[in-house]
Scaffold this active site. Sequence first.
Site, PDB file in Angstrom:
ATOM      1  N   THR A 202       0.860  -1.191   0.000  1.00 13.10           N
ATOM      2  CA  THR A 202       0.000   0.000   0.000  1.00 13.10           C
ATOM      3  C   THR A 202       0.894   1.238   0.000  1.00 13.10           C
ATOM      4  O   THR A 202       1.335   1.682  -1.048  1.00 13.10           O
ATOM      5  CB  THR A 202      -0.969  -0.006   1.199  1.00 13.10           C
ATOM      6  OG1 THR A 202      -0.237  -0.265   2.403  1.00 13.10           O
ATOM      7  CG2 THR A 202      -2.041  -1.060   1.028  1.00 13.10           C
ATOM      8  N   LYS A 228       4.241  -7.105   3.545  1.00 12.95           N
ATOM      9  CA  LYS A 228       4.007  -5.692   3.282  1.00 12.95           C
ATOM     10  C   LYS A 228       3.814  -4.986   4.601  1.00 12.95           C
ATOM     11  O   LYS A 228       3.383  -5.568   5.601  1.00 12.95           O
ATOM     12  CB  LYS A 228       2.802  -5.476   2.369  1.00 12.95           C
ATOM     13  CG  LYS A 228       1.433  -5.853   2.931  1.00 12.95           C
ATOM     14  CD  LYS A 228       0.770  -4.881   3.872  1.00 12.95           C
ATOM     15  CE  LYS A 228       0.668  -3.489   3.300  1.00 12.95           C
ATOM     16  NZ  LYS A 228       0.013  -2.573   4.319  1.00 12.95           N
ATOM     17  N   THR A 239       0.231  -3.332  10.778  1.00 12.98           N
ATOM     18  CA  THR A 239      -0.588  -3.403   9.582  1.00 12.98           C
ATOM     19  C   THR A 239       0.277  -4.064   8.567  1.00 12.98           C
ATOM     20  O   THR A 239       0.892  -3.445   7.742  1.00 12.98           O
ATOM     21  CB  THR A 239      -1.105  -2.078   9.075  1.00 12.98           C
ATOM     22  OG1 THR A 239      -2.096  -2.360   8.102  1.00 12.98           O
ATOM     23  CG2 THR A 239      -0.155  -1.197   8.433  1.00 12.98           C
ATOM     24  N   GLU A 328       7.062   4.575   7.386  1.00  8.87           N
ATOM     25  CA  GLU A 328       6.619   5.800   6.718  1.00  8.87           C
ATOM     26  C   GLU A 328       7.429   7.006   7.184  1.00  8.87           C
ATOM     27  O   GLU A 328       7.467   7.329   8.373  1.00  8.87           O
ATOM     28  CB  GLU A 328       5.128   6.017   6.975  1.00  8.87           C
ATOM     29  CG  GLU A 328       4.269   5.002   6.248  1.00  8.87           C
ATOM     30  CD  GLU A 328       2.811   5.053   6.651  1.00  8.87           C
ATOM     31  OE1 GLU A 328       1.990   4.526   5.886  1.00  8.87           O
ATOM     32  OE2 GLU A 328       2.499   5.602   7.717  1.00  8.87           O
ATOM     33  N   ASN A 455       0.511  10.494   6.726  1.00 10.58           N
ATOM     34  CA  ASN A 455      -0.729  10.011   7.322  1.00 10.58           C
ATOM     35  C   ASN A 455      -1.816  11.067   7.382  1.00 10.58           C
ATOM     36  O   ASN A 455      -3.005  10.740   7.449  1.00 10.58           O
ATOM     37  CB  ASN A 455      -0.443   9.431   8.708  1.00 10.58           C
ATOM     38  CG  ASN A 455       0.202   8.066   8.608  1.00 10.58           C
ATOM     39  OD1 ASN A 455      -0.472   7.078   8.372  1.00 10.58           O
ATOM     40  ND2 ASN A 455       1.517   8.019   8.739  1.00 10.58           N
ATOM     41  N   THR A 460      -8.839   8.133   4.923  1.00 14.01           N
ATOM     42  CA  THR A 460      -9.369   7.314   6.019  1.00 14.01           C
ATOM     43  C   THR A 460     -10.850   7.424   6.115  1.00 14.01           C
ATOM     44  O   THR A 460     -11.680   7.131   5.612  1.00 14.01           O
ATOM     45  CB  THR A 460      -8.826   7.774   7.376  1.00 14.01           C
ATOM     46  OG1 THR A 460      -9.200   9.143   7.566  1.00 14.01           O
ATOM     47  CG2 THR A 460      -7.348   7.632   7.461  1.00 14.01           C
TER      48      THR A 460
END
Length: 460
Positions: A202, A228, A239, A328, A455, A460
């Site tokens: 992702t 991932k 995640t 990230e 983020n 979301t």
Amino acid sequence: MYLSVPHYPSLKFTAFQSHKRNFRVFAVATNEAANYLPEAPILIPDGPWKQIDGGVTAAKGFKAAGLYGGLRAKGEKPDLALVTCDVDAISAGAFTKNVVAAAPVLYCKKALDISETARAVLINAGQANAATGDAGYQDVIECVNNLSKILQIRPEEILVESTGVIGHRIKKDALLNSLPQLVRSLSSSVGGAASAAVAITTTDLVSKSVAIESQVGGSTIRIGGMAKGSGMIHPNMATMLGVVTTDAVVACDVWRKMVQISVDRSFNQITVDGDTSTNDTVIALSSGLSGFNSNIISSLKSREAGQLQECLDVVMQGLAKSIAWDGEGATCLIEITVSGASTEAEAAKVARSVAGSSLVKSAIYGRDPNWGRIAAAAGYAGVPFDQMKLKVSLGNILLMDGGEPQSFDRAAASNYLRRAGETHDTVRIFISIGDGQGEGRAWGCDLSYDYVKINAEYTT
């Protein structure tokens, strides 16, 4: 920094800079596969094994494929992956501890209770299919039933993983329409494994795949895997999705125990941001095709089980470290090694605490050798120890010993952190909390401004 990518014909290369990392990304000029990611660096230690190509298809009996099925909101990067086994593979799984578990997680738990074997793992990116109620669960059932007819296997031998936006059901029509082509694309080649590893990503900036070959009980076995994950990463899984394959000959009960042990030593020891996902899943399959003369590993205490456990640990830790490396907005990987604890579990708990400290992560991003934050994070881990025996080192620079600060070259320590950040390398922190035999590790990454930006902009 340019990372190597596998060879594909008719490639169109472009370069871009993202979060202080220069990557060469390539796209195939055809519609079948586009917008490939570069591969993560191989982060496995030297040992009695050999790193090989192939990822999830390195072990005998496995095939994989990845393609674009129209599930992603943007772009045409592959978003649907399939891993299959030619025979009934001994199956095991580890899942999120989040009580808001996604539909595919609930389905997989039930399937593993019903059957000791599996033949396929279907993975989609784009929709998490979490918090989608019974309708989301029925979507999983329908996708499984359709795939079982195409593959001509039992539905309970198909496992499912999903990643993407929480609250969004799978784009079922797109997925179902893509299944025939996905099955036709299955390959035991390195390319098959690589396309699957890309399809499950992702926000990842790199795909994560690794495989090794080793001797277990006199037989040559292979273990490979893909994973991932980049954000929403925290112990008790993350995640993150993973598939691990091997051709070792092992009993189901032993394999399932081994997988949980390795997960606890790897994926449960990484943290990026402290958030535990709804979808964490690792599926591990064993074809048993490494040799028909091999004796089945039927005891966790056997020498052969110890050899296989070590290989499984190496593969899962390699994948876990790749996830933390790709955190990230991160500029470096952080490895925490804790020794002197009473048990491995206590050492691991302290290591997790330090790896997950936002203050430690921020200090490393700021190239500040702030040992006080490290000591504090070790102290609130919930593990009792004598603070007068606490020792902290940054690389080979001793910062604290006997519970007291040590005189050290602050400029050298800061430069150590700076070099790691500039080259996306590893910052190693060593902590000793006593005289025990327990040792544990955890991995994380620094916390940069880009993490918030990524983020804040994520749907979301």
